[in-house]
Design a protein around this motif. Structure first.
Motif, PDB file in Angstrom:
ATOM      1  N   LYS A   1       0.836  -1.196   0.000  1.00 30.04           N
ATOM      2  CA  LYS A   1       0.000   0.000   0.000  1.00 30.04           C
ATOM      3  C   LYS A   1       0.874   1.251   0.000  1.00 30.04           C
ATOM      4  CE  LYS A   1      -3.801   2.283   2.253  1.00 30.04           C
ATOM      5  NZ  LYS A   1      -4.740   2.359   3.358  1.00 30.04           N
ATOM      6  N   THR A   2       0.778   2.011  -1.104  1.00 32.35           N
ATOM      7  CA  THR A   2       1.620   3.206  -1.198  1.00 32.35           C
ATOM      8  C   THR A   2       0.780   4.478  -1.170  1.00 32.35           C
ATOM      9  OG1 THR A   2       1.591   2.794  -3.570  1.00 32.35           O
ATOM     10  CG2 THR A   2       3.582   2.178  -2.391  1.00 32.35           C
TER      11      THR A   2
ATOM     12  N   MET B   1      -8.341   8.063 -21.868  1.00 33.85           N
ATOM     13  CA  MET B   1      -7.406   7.157 -21.166  1.00 33.85           C
ATOM     14  C   MET B   1      -5.992   7.736 -20.986  1.00 33.85           C
ATOM     15  SD  MET B   1      -9.362   4.853 -20.264  1.00 33.85           S
ATOM     16  CE  MET B   1      -8.522   3.401 -19.661  1.00 33.85           C
ATOM     17  N   MET B   2      -5.854   9.032 -21.194  1.00 32.57           N
ATOM     18  CA  MET B   2      -4.543   9.651 -20.965  1.00 32.57           C
ATOM     19  C   MET B   2      -4.118   9.483 -19.503  1.00 32.57           C
ATOM     20  SD  MET B   2      -3.376  10.753 -23.761  1.00 32.57           S
ATOM     21  CE  MET B   2      -2.293  12.162 -23.780  1.00 32.57           C
TER      22      MET B   2
ATOM     23  N   PRO C   1       1.817   6.895 -12.931  1.00 29.50           N
ATOM     24  CA  PRO C   1       3.016   6.071 -12.721  1.00 29.50           C
ATOM     25  C   PRO C   1       2.739   4.831 -11.870  1.00 29.50           C
ATOM     26  CG  PRO C   1       3.222   8.181 -11.558  1.00 29.50           C
ATOM     27  CD  PRO C   1       1.853   8.153 -12.173  1.00 29.50           C
ATOM     28  N   ASP C   2       1.575   4.703 -11.328  1.00 27.47           N
ATOM     29  CA  ASP C   2       1.250   3.515 -10.531  1.00 27.47           C
ATOM     30  C   ASP C   2       0.017   2.821 -11.114  1.00 27.47           C
ATOM     31  OD1 ASP C   2       1.037   1.659  -8.320  1.00 27.47           O
ATOM     32  OD2 ASP C   2       2.374   3.032  -7.252  1.00 27.47           O
TER      33      ASP C   2
ATOM     34  N   GLY D   1      -1.023  10.779  -5.189  1.00 27.71           N
ATOM     35  CA  GLY D   1      -1.412  12.185  -5.279  1.00 27.71           C
ATOM     36  C   GLY D   1      -0.422  13.042  -6.025  1.00 27.71           C
ATOM     37  N   CYS D   2       0.294  12.449  -6.992  1.00 31.71           N
ATOM     38  CA  CYS D   2       1.333  13.201  -7.705  1.00 31.71           C
ATOM     39  C   CYS D   2       0.736  14.283  -8.602  1.00 31.71           C
ATOM     40  CB  CYS D   2       2.207  12.266  -8.530  1.00 31.71           C
ATOM     41  SG  CYS D   2       1.331  11.463  -9.885  1.00 31.71           S
TER      42      CYS D   2
END
Ligand code: SF4
Ligand code: SF4
Lengths: 395, 97
Positions: free
Chosen positions: B25-26, B45-46, B52-53, B73-74
């Motif tokens: 869990k990240t 779908m962009m 990245p996950d 939350g990047c």
């Protein structure tokens, strides 16, 4: 024993020949004096089709070791060579190679570290990297550099340990001096190192693996403890590799060389090329009836402290000659290993430490003579003038 | 699971189980959270490509809700989202607001 060729070559030439015979899958390297010559010769072999190695020319030693790590994790037999600042630039990668347990073989042509900038021999580069989890084999001359390089592949790749290995020889003194030595047959070398066995190769896509996970406080210490355990197995692997090597070469290797030590009362402990000069002087002292001997470490990491302690414990006085200064430390790096090796014994030899030969300063028979004379005095009187000093330096 | 001792570890900390990151869990690192506004979504779908996950779920070529278990939350998805007629289909909201 297999046939051999007698040749007159430099230390660098002998290592390049060993690498040609091993024919590794991948090599990545960046030139640095005095190791440049090894890879220059090796890239000729690559260009001329003498080896099948994929040669990666990179922009720095940091990249060289990174590429070696990638290629080794991918599942190839990998080697490189460097010296001094080059090794220093690999620093963080060295720990990664050993932490991933990748059996990379590296020739380290020992050279002083900057500053002041200097291209000549001392052991500050290798000593700086002594605790990075690699195996270190040290070599007195071109023959030993050649023999140790071949053995290093077999040791590093042993399935019980899988560790990277560094083979050291003295810059210029050995790397650029021509000596008589013997090469083994190509077939003998190839049979000796055998086919490369993969362990968790990244390119085996049918069995996907991940390298380099984040290991925090819950497991990091367990991994380091496991590494210590693997290190403790290395000496057995080194001795097995040596006895098999003796079968094909007739040359005997151990964890260290003990020279006229059995009945010795005084002795020198010294690494690499200076051991050759020192052994001549030991002989001269023996001719005068003085019981002198010498111990030359070969496997410096992991350090075989129990065997070394056992080999030195009966001497009255021992001088450890360090070709590197551990700046600000109590004594030189080799001295500290020897002191801890003999510490369980009582009585034990009086230990002196001399720092010599920094930045390529000559080590001459006269230096060994005066050290042995001082040891004879210490053994006779029990009086020590000074425990640590620098020799061959202008006041 | 009982933590393993040092004798039970794989050499080199190599992980031999594929896709095991799924168990890790990240999402708890997140300080901003992406919110999907479905009415502005054109299903390009962009966001799914750029994430990245594995935080954007997809089924039959269409995106679904965020999987906040992995979302850090990047904000990359919100930045890349073209939305509909200038209205973003992903906006970032501060956690705990
Ligand atoms: S905020 Fe980052 S991690 Fe979360 S869904 Fe968007 S792109 Fe993925
Ligand atoms: S990038 Fe925006 S518009 Fe495209 S699928 Fe994702 S949320 Fe919908």
């Amino acid at each position: 024993m297999s046939a051999s060729r007698v040749v007159a070559v430099t230390g660098n030439e002998s290592v390049a020949e060993a690498l040609r015979q091993v024919n590794p899958d991948v090599s990545a390297a960046y030139p640095i004096t005095p190791a440049t010559d090894i890879m220059q010769r090796f890239t000729h072999y690559v260009s001329n089709g003498k080896v099948k190695t994929e040669m990666i020319l990179v922009e720095s030693e940091h990249s060289a070791m990174s590429a070696c790590i990638g290629a080794s994790a991918a599942g190839g037999r990998v080697m490189t060579a460097t010296s001094s600042q080059g090794l220093a630039l690999m620093w963080e990668e060295l720990f990664i190679a050993s932490g991933y347990r990748l059996p990379i073989v590296m020739s380290l042509v020992n050279r002083a570290l900057s500053a002041p900038i200097n291209i000549h021999c001392d052991h500050s580069d290798g000593m700086g990297a002594r605790d990075c989890g690699w195996i270190q084999l040290w070599s007195e001359n071109a023959q030993e550099a050649y023999d140790n390089t071949i053995q290093a592949f077999r040791i590093a790749e042993n399935m019980d340990i899988r560790l990277p290995a560094m083979v050291c020889m003295d810059g210029f003194i050995i790397s650029h001096s021509i000596e008589r030595m013997e090469y083994l047959d190509d077939d003998a070398v190839r049979n000796y190192v055998g086919d490369f066995k993969q362990l968790y190769p990244l390119l085996d896509i049918a069995h996907p693996v991940s390298y380099g996970p984040l290991i925090l406080s819950d497991y990091y210490m367990e991994y380091k403890r496991a590494h210590a355990e693997v290190m403790s197995k290395v000496k057995h692997v080194v001795l097995d590799a040596a006895s098999e090597f003796e079968r094909i070469s007739g040359r005997k290797y151990g964890l260290f060389e003990d020279y006229r030590l059995d009945d010795a009362e005084i002795g020198l402990v010294v690494l690499n090329s200076a051991a050759g000069t020192s052994k001549d002087v030991v002989d001269a002292f023996r001719d005068r009836g003085i019981k002198a001997g010498l111990l030359k470490p070969r496997l410096f990491r992991p350090f075989p402290y129990e065997e070394v302690g056992e080999a030195l414990k009966h001497l009255k006085a021992v001088c450890v000659l360090d070709r590197a200064d551990a700046s600000g430390a109590s004594y030189g790096p080799l001295f500290m290993e020897i002191a801890s090796s003999v510490s369980p014994y009582s009585p034990r030899p009086v230990l002196l430490n001399k720092i010599y030969g920094l930045g390529g300063r000559d080590y001459l028979p006269g230096h060994a003579e005066s050290v042995l004379s001082e040891l004879a005095e210490v053994a006779a009187t029990g009086k020590v003038r000074t425990f640590k000093e620098y020799i061959g330096v202008r006041e | 699971m009982k933590p393993r001792g040092w004798k039970e570890l794989n050499p080199g900390a190599v992980i031999t189980e594929a896709g095991s990151a799924r168990k890790f869990k990240t999402g708890s690192w997140r300080s901003f959270k992406p919110v999907w506004i479905e009415e502005n979504c054109i299903q390009c779908m962009m966001c799914w490509i750029y994430c990245p996950d594995m935080a954007i779920t997809a089924k039959d070529g269409k995106r679904g809700e965020f999987n906040y278990y992995f979302c850090k939350g990047c904000g990359i998805c919100a930045l890349e989202c073209p939305g509909k007629k200038g209205k973003k289909a992903i906006v970032m909201e501060e956690e705990g607001q």
